[in-house]
Design a protein around this motif. Structure first.
Motif, PDB file in Angstrom:
ATOM      1  N   THR A  82      98.721  92.313  46.104  1.00 51.82           N
ATOM      2  CA  THR A  82      99.200  91.565  47.269  1.00 51.82           C
ATOM      3  C   THR A  82      98.161  90.593  47.815  1.00 51.82           C
ATOM      4  O   THR A  82      98.441  89.844  48.745  1.00 51.82           O
ATOM      5  N   TYR A  83      96.949  90.602  47.253  1.00 47.12           N
ATOM      6  CA  TYR A  83      95.875  89.756  47.772  1.00 47.12           C
ATOM      7  C   TYR A  83      96.181  88.276  47.526  1.00 47.12           C
ATOM      8  O   TYR A  83      96.921  87.904  46.618  1.00 47.12           O
ATOM      9  N   ARG A  84      95.580  87.423  48.344  1.00 49.31           N
ATOM     10  CA  ARG A  84      95.702  85.974  48.207  1.00 49.31           C
ATOM     11  C   ARG A  84      94.306  85.345  48.340  1.00 49.31           C
ATOM     12  O   ARG A  84      93.508  85.760  49.178  1.00 49.31           O
ATOM     13  N   MET A  85      94.044  84.308  47.531  1.00 47.67           N
ATOM     14  CA  MET A  85      92.841  83.496  47.760  1.00 47.67           C
ATOM     15  C   MET A  85      93.241  82.494  48.827  1.00 47.67           C
ATOM     16  O   MET A  85      93.778  81.442  48.548  1.00 47.67           O
ATOM     17  N   ASN A  86      92.969  82.852  50.071  1.00 45.95           N
ATOM     18  CA  ASN A  86      93.561  82.176  51.211  1.00 45.95           C
ATOM     19  C   ASN A  86      93.012  80.793  51.480  1.00 45.95           C
ATOM     20  O   ASN A  86      93.762  79.830  51.631  1.00 45.95           O
ATOM     21  N   HIS A  87      91.680  80.670  51.573  1.00 49.87           N
ATOM     22  CA  HIS A  87      91.142  79.350  51.908  1.00 49.87           C
ATOM     23  C   HIS A  87      89.699  79.155  51.461  1.00 49.87           C
ATOM     24  O   HIS A  87      89.012  80.101  51.079  1.00 49.87           O
ATOM     25  N   THR A  88      89.293  77.898  51.523  1.00 52.84           N
ATOM     26  CA  THR A  88      87.915  77.484  51.279  1.00 52.84           C
ATOM     27  C   THR A  88      87.431  76.728  52.497  1.00 52.84           C
ATOM     28  O   THR A  88      88.131  75.854  53.007  1.00 52.84           O
TER      29      THR A  88
END
Length: 347
Positions: free
Chosen positions: A191-197
């Protein structure tokens, strides 16, 4: 006389046709189809770095090897059946981390990438959003990885910062209300997401205009921190942020592929360049990347917008990649989304 008139008429017709063709090509790109594809970090030891990001649930979705140039690229993303871009081509994704390994650095005792938070500052962090943040942080800690900030440190008990093997900061945020997950012992990596930089910017007005009007992003969320003299601006492609917040605070916590601009009050009044782009020494962070629907048309659109180029499509040997410079001289790579069209050459 008649022959000269005929040649003039033919020339005018040719110029008119060429002008129309250019205008048509320049409008054959739709910024709403662009994707914030990846963020690039230079790493010392690819085995250690890949292992760390795989521990966070990411997978290597592509690897490009350039032995003649003595470097390799590793592209990691979330790819479980629950992932936002499961099974998609690597250019048709958001939230990828690109790890760049220059051969030999793993054996160089003097080599250490610059993490962007020590001076000179610029790049700040990447961020992963998780289901149950307490369980997720415990799992990272139990594996022996270090933290810049644990959940229990300081006043902000809802975010943590893990450290990858090169001391890049990886922010951990919650997709669900923190007070409801304290007793949850399990965490689902799927369920994880690479949300932002996150990158720091000198002038918020200039940068927001650039990313919205030139790069075609949408301002999704603003976080004003007047007592601490800084604001955060979250931009991305896709739909507007919803009114409801999954975690009770952040309506974009379950999104992927966002850009966080951090503006510290007063930096816009400073003379000259304020932040480090990561490509001049000391090197670390390299660039962000946007994949587009029509690479040649998108670059012509950027040209019409008056961008500053680091590399045009026509420069050098690689005719299938361009680099735009943002107002703070951060590099923005532009590539073809190969699910929407064919790149002009193999990348």
């Amino acid at each position: 006389m008649l022959s000269a008139l005929r040649r003039t008429t033919q020339l005018l017709n040719h110029l008119t046709t060429a002008s129309k063709a250019y205008a048509t090509t320049a409008t054959m790109t739709d910024p709403s189809k662009y994707k914030f594809n990846h963020s690039m970090l230079r790493v010392k030891d690819p085995k250690a770095s890949v292992k760390f990001y795989e521990h966070l649930g990411m997978s290597v979705v592509n690897k490009l090897e350039f032995p003649d140039n003595k470097f390799d690229l590793y592209f990691l993303a979330y790819d479980s059946p629950k992932a936002a871009s499961h099974g998609s081509h690597w250019t048709d994704r958001e939230g990828i981390i690109e790890l760049t390994h220059n051969y030999g650095t793993e054996n160089d005792d003097n080599y250490k990438p610059h993490n962007g938070n020590k001076e000179p500052q610029g790049f700040g962090h990447v961020c992963v959003s998780v289901d149950n943040i307490q369980a997720a942080c415990k799992r990272i800690s139990d594996a022996g990885y270090r933290f810049q900030k644990r959940l229990e440190d300081g006043r902000m008990r809802s975010i943590a910062f893990a450290l990858d093997p090169d001391d890049y900061w990886v922010e951990i945020i919650a997709q669900n209300p923190v007070d409801q997950t304290e007793d949850v012992k399990e965490t689902d990596l799927g369920t994880y997401r690479m949300n932002h930089t996150m990158v720091r910017i000198k002038d918020k007005d200039v940068s927001l205009k650039f990313y919205q009007e030139v790069m075609g992003m949408r301002l999704l969320r603003t976080s004003e921190n007047t007592s601490a003299n800084f604001n955060l601006y979250f931009l991305g492609y896709g739909p507007p942020a919803g009114e409801k917040s999954a975690n009770g605070v952040n309506p974009t916590a379950d999104r992927e592929g966002l850009l966080e601009l951090t503006w510290n009050y007063g930096t816009e009044k400073k003379e000259g360049k304020v932040y480090h782009d990561g490509n001049s020494e000391p090197q670390g962070f390299g660039h962000i990347c946007v994949s587009v629907d029509n690479l040649e048309a998108a670059c012509k659109r950027f040209e019409e917008k008056g961008v500053e180029w680091k590399k045009r499509l026509t420069d050098g040997r690689m005719k299938n990649v361009a680099f735009v410079l943002d107002p703070d001289s951060y590099w923005i790579e532009v590539i073809q989304n190969e699910s929407l069209g064919k790149a002009p050459g193999k990348y």
